[in-house]
Design a protein around this motif. Sequence first.
Motif, PDB file in Angstrom:
ATOM      1  N   MET A   1       0.834  -1.175   0.000  1.00 43.00           N
ATOM      2  CA  MET A   1       0.000   0.000   0.000  1.00 43.00           C
ATOM      3  C   MET A   1       0.875   1.234   0.000  1.00 43.00           C
ATOM      4  N   SER A   2       0.387   2.254  -0.632  1.00 41.14           N
ATOM      5  CA  SER A   2       1.127   3.497  -0.731  1.00 41.14           C
ATOM      6  C   SER A   2       0.710   4.437   0.395  1.00 41.14           C
ATOM      7  N   ARG A   3       1.661   4.734   1.294  1.00 43.85           N
ATOM      8  CA  ARG A   3       1.418   5.641   2.413  1.00 43.85           C
ATOM      9  C   ARG A   3       2.414   6.778   2.344  1.00 43.85           C
ATOM     10  N   TYR A   4       1.921   7.997   2.398  1.00 45.71           N
ATOM     11  CA  TYR A   4       2.816   9.133   2.466  1.00 45.71           C
ATOM     12  C   TYR A   4       2.072  10.347   2.983  1.00 45.71           C
ATOM     13  N   ALA A   5       2.837  11.387   3.299  1.00 44.13           N
ATOM     14  CA  ALA A   5       2.273  12.660   3.742  1.00 44.13           C
ATOM     15  C   ALA A   5       3.032  13.777   3.045  1.00 44.13           C
ATOM     16  N   MET A   6       2.340  14.855   2.785  1.00 43.03           N
ATOM     17  CA  MET A   6       2.969  16.062   2.245  1.00 43.03           C
ATOM     18  C   MET A   6       3.044  17.044   3.410  1.00 43.03           C
ATOM     19  N   ILE A   7       4.254  17.541   3.696  1.00 43.81           N
ATOM     20  CA  ILE A   7       4.432  18.467   4.817  1.00 43.81           C
ATOM     21  C   ILE A   7       5.026  19.771   4.307  1.00 43.81           C
ATOM     22  N   ASP A   8       4.839  20.818   5.086  1.00 47.00           N
ATOM     23  CA  ASP A   8       5.413  22.125   4.795  1.00 47.00           C
ATOM     24  C   ASP A   8       6.479  22.384   5.854  1.00 47.00           C
ATOM     25  N   VAL A   9       7.737  22.375   5.430  1.00 43.70           N
ATOM     26  CA  VAL A   9       8.841  22.584   6.375  1.00 43.70           C
ATOM     27  C   VAL A   9       9.907  23.434   5.688  1.00 43.70           C
ATOM     28  N   GLY A  10      10.334  24.481   6.367  1.00 43.03           N
ATOM     29  CA  GLY A  10      11.379  25.338   5.812  1.00 43.03           C
ATOM     30  C   GLY A  10      10.953  26.071   4.555  1.00 43.03           C
ATOM     31  N   GLY A  11       9.660  26.342   4.398  1.00 43.83           N
ATOM     32  CA  GLY A  11       9.176  27.041   3.211  1.00 43.83           C
ATOM     33  C   GLY A  11       9.063  26.167   1.985  1.00 43.83           C
ATOM     34  N   LYS A  12       9.246  24.880   2.148  1.00 47.88           N
ATOM     35  CA  LYS A  12       9.137  23.944   1.025  1.00 47.88           C
ATOM     36  C   LYS A  12       8.141  22.850   1.368  1.00 47.88           C
ATOM     37  N   GLN A  13       7.543  22.293   0.340  1.00 44.30           N
ATOM     38  CA  GLN A  13       6.623  21.181   0.533  1.00 44.30           C
ATOM     39  C   GLN A  13       7.346  19.894   0.163  1.00 44.30           C
ATOM     40  N   LEU A  14       7.316  18.927   1.071  1.00 43.92           N
ATOM     41  CA  LEU A  14       8.015  17.663   0.865  1.00 43.92           C
ATOM     42  C   LEU A  14       7.047  16.495   0.971  1.00 43.92           C
ATOM     43  N   ARG A  15       7.278  15.482   0.161  1.00 42.02           N
ATOM     44  CA  ARG A  15       6.544  14.228   0.263  1.00 42.02           C
ATOM     45  C   ARG A  15       7.391  13.298   1.106  1.00 42.02           C
ATOM     46  N   VAL A  16       6.872  12.914   2.274  1.00 46.80           N
ATOM     47  CA  VAL A  16       7.640  12.073   3.192  1.00 46.80           C
ATOM     48  C   VAL A  16       6.918  10.749   3.387  1.00 46.80           C
ATOM     49  N   PHE A  53      -3.278   7.110   2.482  1.00 46.12           N
ATOM     50  CA  PHE A  53      -3.135   5.752   2.988  1.00 46.12           C
ATOM     51  C   PHE A  53      -3.985   4.864   2.093  1.00 46.12           C
ATOM     52  N   GLY A  54      -3.336   4.114   1.207  1.00 47.51           N
ATOM     53  CA  GLY A  54      -4.064   3.270   0.260  1.00 47.51           C
ATOM     54  C   GLY A  54      -4.892   4.126  -0.684  1.00 47.51           C
ATOM     55  N   SER A  55      -6.196   3.925  -0.673  1.00 40.84           N
ATOM     56  CA  SER A  55      -7.070   4.713  -1.546  1.00 40.84           C
ATOM     57  C   SER A  55      -7.676   5.905  -0.808  1.00 40.84           C
ATOM     58  N   ARG A  56      -7.402   6.035   0.490  1.00 43.56           N
ATOM     59  CA  ARG A  56      -7.942   7.143   1.276  1.00 43.56           C
ATOM     60  C   ARG A  56      -6.981   8.330   1.228  1.00 43.56           C
ATOM     61  N   ILE A  57      -7.510   9.501   0.882  1.00 40.39           N
ATOM     62  CA  ILE A  57      -6.711  10.719   0.818  1.00 40.39           C
ATOM     63  C   ILE A  57      -7.384  11.784   1.664  1.00 40.39           C
ATOM     64  N   GLU A  58      -6.625  12.382   2.565  1.00 45.55           N
ATOM     65  CA  GLU A  58      -7.114  13.494   3.372  1.00 45.55           C
ATOM     66  C   GLU A  58      -6.374  14.748   2.936  1.00 45.55           C
ATOM     67  N   ILE A  59      -7.118  15.795   2.623  1.00 48.01           N
ATOM     68  CA  ILE A  59      -6.526  17.045   2.158  1.00 48.01           C
ATOM     69  C   ILE A  59      -6.878  18.146   3.147  1.00 48.01           C
ATOM     70  N   GLY A  60      -5.884  18.926   3.564  1.00 48.01           N
ATOM     71  CA  GLY A  60      -6.099  20.001   4.518  1.00 48.01           C
ATOM     72  C   GLY A  60      -6.350  21.328   3.829  1.00 48.01           C
TER      73      GLY A  60
END
Length: 121
Positions: A1-16, A53-60
């Motif tokens: 399953m594909s799990r990741y988060a997009m974060i905002d750190v140091g003025g940049k957006q990263l996929r972690v 997380f898998g097919s579930r996507i949460e967007i802020g």
Amino acid sequence: MSRYAMIDVGGKQLRVEQNGSHDINPPALIRGDTSDSDFDTEVSIHRVLVIRFGSRIEIGRPWLDEATVRGRISRRCFGDKKLIGGVHSERDKDGTKKNSRYRQNQVRLLVDSILSDGKKV
């Protein structure tokens, strides 16, 4: 399953991803002249933009409430050399330009967990 988060750190957006490592600009709490023995600091990043997380996507909008990415700052590292524009030398008789370069100070972030609403994703 594909799990990741997009974060905002140091003025940049990263996929972690969990158990991944990323080079980031140092947060304010560890800037300055600290030795490498002060590292292995735990950090929590609350500026989480997206969690998948898998097919579930949460967007802020702009960030997710109650979402956190936890990790550790492991060590200092440096980015690629970048060129600062032509710098004139005051003492140069010929008026030639010197190219000045620098390396951005960075730290290595090791992601331990991605939490959504206090639960591990």
